[in-house]
Design a protein around this motif. Structure first.
Motif, short mmCIF file in Angstrom:
data_model
loop_
_atom_site.label_atom_id
_atom_site.label_comp_id
_atom_site.label_asym_id
_atom_site.label_seq_id
_atom_site.Cartn_x
_atom_site.Cartn_y
_atom_site.Cartn_z
N PRO A 114 0.96 -1.24 0.00
CA PRO A 114 -0.23 0.09 0.08
C PRO A 114 0.94 1.06 0.04
N GLU A 115 1.99 1.22 0.39
CA GLU A 115 2.91 2.32 0.40
C GLU A 115 3.19 3.01 -0.96
N ILE A 123 4.12 9.51 2.32
CA ILE A 123 4.20 8.67 3.47
C ILE A 123 5.02 9.25 4.66
N ALA A 124 6.14 10.08 4.25
CA ALA A 124 6.77 10.70 5.49
C ALA A 124 6.05 11.84 6.20
N VAL A 127 3.27 10.23 8.27
CA VAL A 127 3.82 9.40 9.44
C VAL A 127 4.33 10.44 10.50
N GLN A 128 4.89 11.62 9.94
CA GLN A 128 5.14 12.69 10.76
C GLN A 128 3.81 13.34 11.58
N ILE A 131 2.40 10.84 13.95
CA ILE A 131 3.41 10.78 15.51
C ILE A 131 2.96 12.04 16.34
N ARG A 174 4.10 2.91 19.98
CA ARG A 174 4.26 2.04 18.71
C ARG A 174 2.86 1.60 18.54
N SER A 175 2.09 0.96 19.41
CA SER A 175 0.89 0.26 19.02
C SER A 175 -0.12 1.28 18.70
N LEU A 177 0.41 4.08 17.22
CA LEU A 177 0.99 4.75 15.95
C LEU A 177 0.43 3.81 14.84
N LYS A 178 0.85 2.43 15.15
CA LYS A 178 0.13 1.36 14.14
C LYS A 178 -1.16 1.78 13.96
N LEU A 181 -1.80 4.73 11.60
CA LEU A 181 -1.38 4.54 10.53
C LEU A 181 -2.05 3.51 9.70
N LEU A 185 -1.07 1.79 5.94
CA LEU A 185 -0.58 0.26 6.06
C LEU A 185 -1.42 -0.48 5.14
N GLU B 30 0.66 -9.84 23.63
CA GLU B 30 1.12 -8.49 23.42
C GLU B 30 2.02 -7.65 24.42
N TYR B 62 -0.87 -8.58 13.40
CA TYR B 62 -0.80 -7.40 14.39
C TYR B 62 0.67 -7.13 14.41
N GLU B 65 2.01 -5.78 11.05
CA GLU B 65 1.89 -4.29 11.08
C GLU B 65 2.58 -3.26 12.06
N TYR B 66 2.83 -3.81 13.16
CA TYR B 66 3.53 -3.27 14.42
C TYR B 66 5.10 -2.87 13.77
N ARG B 68 6.04 -2.81 10.74
CA ARG B 68 6.09 -2.02 9.58
C ARG B 68 5.87 -0.53 10.14
N ALA B 69 5.01 -0.33 10.96
CA ALA B 69 4.91 0.94 11.59
C ALA B 69 6.04 1.62 12.11
N LEU B 72 8.57 2.53 9.28
CA LEU B 72 8.17 3.92 8.70
C LEU B 72 8.71 5.08 9.85
N GLN B 76 11.88 8.19 9.52
CA GLN B 76 11.86 9.56 9.65
C GLN B 76 13.34 10.25 10.14
N ILE B 79 15.12 12.26 7.62
CA ILE B 79 14.66 13.70 7.01
C ILE B 79 15.51 14.82 7.49
#
Lengths: 190, 98
Positions: A114-115, A123-124, A127-128, A131, A174-175, A177-178, A181, A185, B30, B62, B65-66, B68-69, B72, B76, B79
């Motif tokens: 999907p990206e 994407i950047a 994500v920014q 966050i 992280r959870s 943010l997942k 996103l 994703l 988890e 899960y 995807e965790y 992958r996030a 991503l 950063q 940048i």
């Protein structure tokens, strides 16, 4: 070297030093502060500290790592002084379980990369932005650990909290943010 | 009669299966994710974690995807701020000269 030439050489070196480093330093400060003006203040303060401390730099890390810690600390100092905004709780973004401990969350159907639907820049930016939606106490730990690359112990020391607290907040960040996103994703299999 | 969807049936099967020896629930799984990723689980804990991963499609998806996030997020790091105002550089250099 005559005095004038020496001075010109030093000014040139200072300018090159600032030009070479200001970009990444501003990016670090902006990530932490989410505010351009404050980020510029943090970078300005950081350069003063760097020049003041350069003579005592012992080379136990690379110069960039040492400078990185200084700009992180300056940004955090400004963050602590700034007024905290009202934030949403993180709980709705965390995984849910039923009474027997089974995950309730809908499973993701991962679409074919999907990206690729987004450009790298999109994407950047996505994500920014996501966050920035995290509550501050989670956002800062995610940034320091996963983006700035500090260790758990370093983050714990800077924020004056325990290692286990860093780990708990990092996992929650992280959870969450997942969850935020998910539109980037993949798609849900409702 | 209650409408039993495949998803709720699967959850009921899981809740029975997770009571077997060496099995953990999704909720317990988890709580081990961070340490698993960081390689901090003991060999026994790792084996139990991976056993759950093998039998639970939801947790597999899960975790994927965790990760992958997380990737991503880490991206950063590359940048750099694109716009650096000249007056900021000038102010920094002026303070240096002061």
């Amino acid at each position: 070297m005559d005095q004038n030439l020496k001075m010109k050489h030093e000014i040139y070196e200072d300018r090159a030093f600032v030009s070479d480093n200001i970009g990444w330093m501003l990016a670090v400060a902006e990530r932490i502060l989410n505010d351009r003006m404050h980020a510029e203040d943090a970078v300005q303060n950081a350069f003063q500290k760097i020049w003041a401390g350069l003579g005592n730099f012992e080379g136990r890390s690379t110069l960039k790592t040492w400078m990185h810690r200084i700009v992180v600390n300056e940004a955090l100092m400004i963050l602590r002084r700034s007024t905290t905004r009202k934030e949403s709780p993180i709980d709705p973004l965390l995984p849910q379980f039923d009474d027997s401990g089974c995950r309730i969350e809908q499973s993701l159907v991962v679409t074919e990369t999907p990206e690729s639907l987004f450009s790298n820049a999109e994407i950047a930016t996505n994500v920014q932005n996501m966050i920035m939606q995290l509550p501050e106490k989670y956002r800062i730990i995610l940034i320091l650990r996963d983006i700035e690359g500090l260790s758990t112990a370093e983050v714990a020391q800077i924020l004056k909290i325990s290692d286990s607290n860093v780990k708990i907040r990092l996992h929650r960040a992280r959870s969450a943010l997942k969850k935020l996103l998910e539109p980037v994703l993949g798609e849900f299999n409702g | 009669m209650a409408n039993t969807t495949p998803k709720s049936l699967r959850r009921r099967m899981h809740s029975v299966m997770f009571k077997a020896p060496m099995m953990i629930t999704c909720e317990e799984f988890e709580s081990f994710i961070l340490e698993y990723i960081e390689g901090d689980l003991s060999p026994r804990q790792k084996m139990i974690f991976e056993m759950h991963l093998r039998v639970c499609a939801e947790c597999r998806a899960y975790l994927k995807e965790y990760e992958r996030a997380r990737a991503l997020t880490e991206a950063q790091r590359n940048i750099e701020s694109t716009e650096v105002p000249d007056d900021l550089i000038a102010a920094i250099l002026a303070a240096r000269g002061a």
